[in-house]
Write a protein that holds these residues in place. Sequence first.
Motif, PDB file in Angstrom:
ATOM      1  N   ASN A 126       1.246  10.734  -6.700  1.00  0.00           N
ATOM      2  CA  ASN A 126       1.073   9.933  -7.919  1.00  0.00           C
ATOM      3  C   ASN A 126       1.479   8.484  -7.787  1.00  0.00           C
ATOM      4  OD1 ASN A 126       0.316  12.202  -9.730  1.00  0.00           O
ATOM      5  ND2 ASN A 126       2.280  12.942  -8.967  1.00  0.00           N
ATOM      6  N   SER A 127       2.035   8.119  -6.643  1.00  0.00           N
ATOM      7  CA  SER A 127       2.472   6.731  -6.459  1.00  0.00           C
ATOM      8  C   SER A 127       2.639   6.472  -4.968  1.00  0.00           C
ATOM      9  CB  SER A 127       3.822   6.491  -7.150  1.00  0.00           C
ATOM     10  OG  SER A 127       4.812   7.300  -6.536  1.00  0.00           O
ATOM     11  N   GLY A 128       2.737   5.192  -4.644  1.00  0.00           N
ATOM     12  CA  GLY A 128       3.028   4.823  -3.264  1.00  0.00           C
ATOM     13  C   GLY A 128       4.403   5.318  -2.852  1.00  0.00           C
ATOM     14  N   THR A 129       5.337   5.274  -3.789  1.00  0.00           N
ATOM     15  CA  THR A 129       6.694   5.765  -3.505  1.00  0.00           C
ATOM     16  C   THR A 129       6.650   7.212  -3.018  1.00  0.00           C
ATOM     17  OG1 THR A 129       7.753   4.309  -5.106  1.00  0.00           O
ATOM     18  CG2 THR A 129       8.894   6.365  -4.632  1.00  0.00           C
ATOM     19  N   GLU A 130       5.936   8.036  -3.751  1.00  0.00           N
ATOM     20  CA  GLU A 130       5.842   9.460  -3.367  1.00  0.00           C
ATOM     21  C   GLU A 130       5.136   9.624  -2.028  1.00  0.00           C
ATOM     22  OE1 GLU A 130       4.088  12.346  -6.046  1.00  0.00           O
ATOM     23  OE2 GLU A 130       4.874  11.206  -7.713  1.00  0.00           O
ATOM     24  N   ALA A 131       4.113   8.795  -1.804  1.00  0.00           N
ATOM     25  CA  ALA A 131       3.367   8.911  -0.543  1.00  0.00           C
ATOM     26  C   ALA A 131       4.281   8.618   0.641  1.00  0.00           C
ATOM     27  CB  ALA A 131       2.175   7.949  -0.562  1.00  0.00           C
ATOM     28  N   VAL A 132       5.066   7.543   0.520  1.00  0.00           N
ATOM     29  CA  VAL A 132       5.968   7.173   1.624  1.00  0.00           C
ATOM     30  C   VAL A 132       7.037   8.250   1.810  1.00  0.00           C
ATOM     31  CG1 VAL A 132       7.728   5.505   2.340  1.00  0.00           C
ATOM     32  CG2 VAL A 132       5.555   4.697   1.383  1.00  0.00           C
ATOM     33  N   MET A 133       7.555   8.754   0.691  1.00  0.00           N
ATOM     34  CA  MET A 133       8.588   9.797   0.757  1.00  0.00           C
ATOM     35  C   MET A 133       8.045  11.027   1.506  1.00  0.00           C
ATOM     36  SD  MET A 133      10.378  11.198  -2.696  1.00  0.00           S
ATOM     37  CE  MET A 133       9.061  12.330  -3.095  1.00  0.00           C
ATOM     38  N   GLY A 154      11.366  -5.164   4.189  1.00  0.00           N
ATOM     39  CA  GLY A 154      10.166  -4.388   3.875  1.00  0.00           C
ATOM     40  C   GLY A 154      10.385  -3.650   2.548  1.00  0.00           C
ATOM     41  N   TYR A 155       9.313  -3.411   1.822  1.00  0.00           N
ATOM     42  CA  TYR A 155       9.426  -2.640   0.584  1.00  0.00           C
ATOM     43  C   TYR A 155       8.485  -1.464   0.679  1.00  0.00           C
ATOM     44  CZ  TYR A 155       9.277  -1.282  -4.310  1.00  0.00           C
ATOM     45  OH  TYR A 155       9.344  -0.566  -5.476  1.00  0.00           O
ATOM     46  N   HIS A 156       9.014  -0.270   0.479  1.00  0.00           N
ATOM     47  CA  HIS A 156       8.195   0.934   0.579  1.00  0.00           C
ATOM     48  C   HIS A 156       8.407   1.837  -0.634  1.00  0.00           C
ATOM     49  CE1 HIS A 156       7.289  -0.292   4.678  1.00  0.00           C
ATOM     50  NE2 HIS A 156       8.584  -0.502   4.840  1.00  0.00           N
ATOM     51  N   GLY A 157       8.715   1.225  -1.775  1.00  0.00           N
ATOM     52  CA  GLY A 157       8.907   2.010  -2.988  1.00  0.00           C
ATOM     53  C   GLY A 157      10.370   2.297  -3.231  1.00  0.00           C
ATOM     54  N   THR A 158      10.635   3.274  -4.100  1.00  0.00           N
ATOM     55  CA  THR A 158      12.006   3.472  -4.574  1.00  0.00           C
ATOM     56  C   THR A 158      12.594   4.840  -4.224  1.00  0.00           C
ATOM     57  OG1 THR A 158      11.025   3.970  -6.737  1.00  0.00           O
ATOM     58  CG2 THR A 158      11.913   1.770  -6.439  1.00  0.00           C
ATOM     59  N   LEU A 209       6.071   0.645   8.967  1.00  0.00           N
ATOM     60  CA  LEU A 209       5.748  -0.785   8.938  1.00  0.00           C
ATOM     61  C   LEU A 209       4.785  -1.109   7.812  1.00  0.00           C
ATOM     62  CD1 LEU A 209       4.842  -1.520  12.686  1.00  0.00           C
ATOM     63  CD2 LEU A 209       7.056  -1.820  11.559  1.00  0.00           C
ATOM     64  N   ASP A 210       5.084  -2.195   7.109  1.00  0.00           N
ATOM     65  CA  ASP A 210       4.101  -2.834   6.224  1.00  0.00           C
ATOM     66  C   ASP A 210       3.689  -4.092   6.986  1.00  0.00           C
ATOM     67  OD1 ASP A 210       2.754  -4.382   4.393  1.00  0.00           O
ATOM     68  OD2 ASP A 210       4.268  -4.262   2.820  1.00  0.00           O
ATOM     69  N   LEU A 211       2.404  -4.237   7.278  1.00  0.00           N
ATOM     70  CA  LEU A 211       1.964  -5.317   8.163  1.00  0.00           C
ATOM     71  C   LEU A 211       1.997  -6.690   7.485  1.00  0.00           C
ATOM     72  CD1 LEU A 211      -1.011  -3.385   9.787  1.00  0.00           C
ATOM     73  CD2 LEU A 211       1.290  -3.690  10.719  1.00  0.00           C
ATOM     74  N   ILE A 242       2.139   3.544   9.011  1.00  0.00           N
ATOM     75  CA  ILE A 242       1.805   2.207   8.500  1.00  0.00           C
ATOM     76  C   ILE A 242       1.587   2.326   6.997  1.00  0.00           C
ATOM     77  CG2 ILE A 242       0.214   0.260   8.615  1.00  0.00           C
ATOM     78  CD1 ILE A 242       0.204   0.511  11.559  1.00  0.00           C
ATOM     79  N   ASP A 243       2.343   1.498   6.278  1.00  0.00           N
ATOM     80  CA  ASP A 243       2.326   1.560   4.826  1.00  0.00           C
ATOM     81  C   ASP A 243       1.308   0.552   4.296  1.00  0.00           C
ATOM     82  OD1 ASP A 243       2.790   1.708   2.158  1.00  0.00           O
ATOM     83  OD2 ASP A 243       4.925   1.165   2.241  1.00  0.00           O
ATOM     84  N   GLU A 244       0.177   1.076   3.859  1.00  0.00           N
ATOM     85  CA  GLU A 244      -0.907   0.221   3.359  1.00  0.00           C
ATOM     86  C   GLU A 244      -1.087   0.381   1.853  1.00  0.00           C
ATOM     87  OE1 GLU A 244      -3.773  -1.472   5.282  1.00  0.00           O
ATOM     88  OE2 GLU A 244      -3.681  -0.468   7.230  1.00  0.00           O
ATOM     89  N   VAL A 245       0.027   0.534   1.151  1.00  0.00           N
ATOM     90  CA  VAL A 245      -0.060   0.670  -0.311  1.00  0.00           C
ATOM     91  C   VAL A 245      -0.701  -0.587  -0.918  1.00  0.00           C
ATOM     92  CG1 VAL A 245       1.322   0.799  -2.437  1.00  0.00           C
ATOM     93  CG2 VAL A 245       1.753   2.392  -0.578  1.00  0.00           C
ATOM     94  N   ILE A 246      -0.339  -1.747  -0.387  1.00  0.00           N
ATOM     95  CA  ILE A 246      -0.991  -2.978  -0.862  1.00  0.00           C
ATOM     96  C   ILE A 246      -2.141  -3.385   0.056  1.00  0.00           C
ATOM     97  CG2 ILE A 246      -0.694  -5.475  -1.123  1.00  0.00           C
ATOM     98  CD1 ILE A 246       1.955  -5.064  -2.357  1.00  0.00           C
ATOM     99  N   SER A 247      -1.942  -3.273   1.359  1.00  0.00           N
ATOM    100  CA  SER A 247      -2.817  -3.991   2.309  1.00  0.00           C
ATOM    101  C   SER A 247      -4.142  -3.302   2.615  1.00  0.00           C
ATOM    102  CB  SER A 247      -2.052  -4.234   3.615  1.00  0.00           C
ATOM    103  OG  SER A 247      -1.726  -3.006   4.233  1.00  0.00           O
ATOM    104  N   GLY A 269      -2.053   3.721  -1.838  1.00  0.00           N
ATOM    105  CA  GLY A 269      -1.967   3.979  -3.277  1.00  0.00           C
ATOM    106  C   GLY A 269      -2.741   2.880  -3.983  1.00  0.00           C
ATOM    107  N   LYS A 270      -2.205   2.407  -5.086  1.00  0.00           N
ATOM    108  CA  LYS A 270      -2.779   1.273  -5.850  1.00  0.00           C
ATOM    109  C   LYS A 270      -4.298   1.301  -5.941  1.00  0.00           C
ATOM    110  CE  LYS A 270       1.229  -1.692  -5.100  1.00  0.00           C
ATOM    111  NZ  LYS A 270       2.019  -1.962  -6.275  1.00  0.00           N
ATOM    112  N   THR A 271      -5.004   0.557  -5.073  1.00  0.00           N
ATOM    113  CA  THR A 271      -6.459   0.382  -5.224  1.00  0.00           C
ATOM    114  C   THR A 271      -7.224   1.698  -5.214  1.00  0.00           C
ATOM    115  OG1 THR A 271      -6.602   0.070  -2.858  1.00  0.00           O
ATOM    116  CG2 THR A 271      -6.597  -1.903  -4.180  1.00  0.00           C
TER     117      THR A 271
END
Length: 425
Positions: A126-133, A154-158, A209-211, A242-247, A269-271
């Motif tokens: 349901n979120s990028g946070t959950e995906a990274v977790m 780096g930011y990968h959610g909460t 990594l978030d690129l 590789i964390d592509e929540v934004i990228s 996530g996001k898009t």
Amino acid sequence: MSTNTQTNRVTSSAATVDPHLRRGPRGFPLLPGGYGRSTYYTGAPSPYAVRGQGCRVWDDRGRELIDANNNFTSLIHGNAHPEITEAATKALSSGASWGIPNLYEWELADLLLSRLPDLDQVRFANSGTEAVMSAIRIARGSTGRERVIVTKGGYHGTSEVALAAGGAANTRGVPRGVTDDVTRVPLNDTEFLRQAIESAPDAYAAIILDLLPNRAGLLRISEDFVTTARELATRYGIVLIIDEVISLRLGPHGLSGEYGVSPDLLTTGKTIGGGFAVGAVAGLGELMSEVDPTRPGSLPHGGTFSGNPVSMAAGAAALRIYSESEVKRLNSLGDAARESVQARVADVGWEVRGQGSLLRAVPAGTEKVDAETQHRLWWESYDRGLLGSPANLLSLSTPMDKTVADEIADRLADAVLAVAAGERN
Ligand SMILES: Cc1ncc(COP(=O)(O)O)c(C=O)c1O
């Protein structure tokens, strides 16, 4: 230069009672601090949004804004895109969510994986946070190891592990045992990365990594750093996430595709939710089988709303419309906007960073922009009818054309010059 900067001007010291601060029966604002998300915070109560259409948002004071916040980059097609609205409404009218699988999950999985040709399977959250977790748990489950490498800032959610990437300022309330398992590597310090791993190669489960990390001032991760991370991960059996929540928006195969690097797991996530709540972990079949419930001892993965039909249908519509030519068109609008802002702000000691459809103005050379400067730029932009994220990350959306992108560039440059002039006084 932007002309309509003074109309209906909003000030940070709002004269009317701010609705965010409405008191509840016990005297507290109804939401902590008056906010439903801490990440909305811009230093003073902000107006609230009442409507969005295309690349515009209107606030409660009737102010029209160019929406370059796009709900923190997720609205790649802007507000209320007709095809996405239709897809979501159609799904919703058959029931918001069900407790057995639905075909929309397959459709979005197919569309997403066709953009990630090196990866085999995907699980939605349901979120990028959950995906990274979940990605970190898969990495730990498959390697039997616990330590994780992140880049500083780096930011990968909460989730607790993800918060550790932000350092001590973000880890109050996170158990020491969690932070002890996280190694923070300075951005682009390849030698530090190598030494950290080679001093304890059997300890590491994952490198994440978030690129193009926004919290680190949208500084790009160097090719050398990424290549080294890939090589070390392969050599020592570490999972490269590789964390592509934004990228993901930045290339037809995401930003990792532009770098030419294949992760073992990719989070996004996001898009991919068309504006609805979503997250996803995509990965190599061997790793993804960790959450295959047909396997004895598989890792738990759930989420009552994971893979819900509305997010899946809206996301599928969004990905279909975000064709390769649209990726390129938005990226070149962003390139031109960055160039034009850069030309106007360089003399006052600012620069514009980013790539493709993402841009952010920062004081030249800074990695961490102080909160007060961010807030001032946000309000100066808002006063000029430009809505960015509180960190002033701006993202383009497909309803935008060259005229809108030029207007964004003008308003942003005007706002930066106003902040810089204030600093000099
Ligand atoms: C790179 C990255 N990873 C993870 C997240 C967390 O995503 P979400 O806010 O959907 O939980 C974000 C959010 O901005 C992000 O930028």
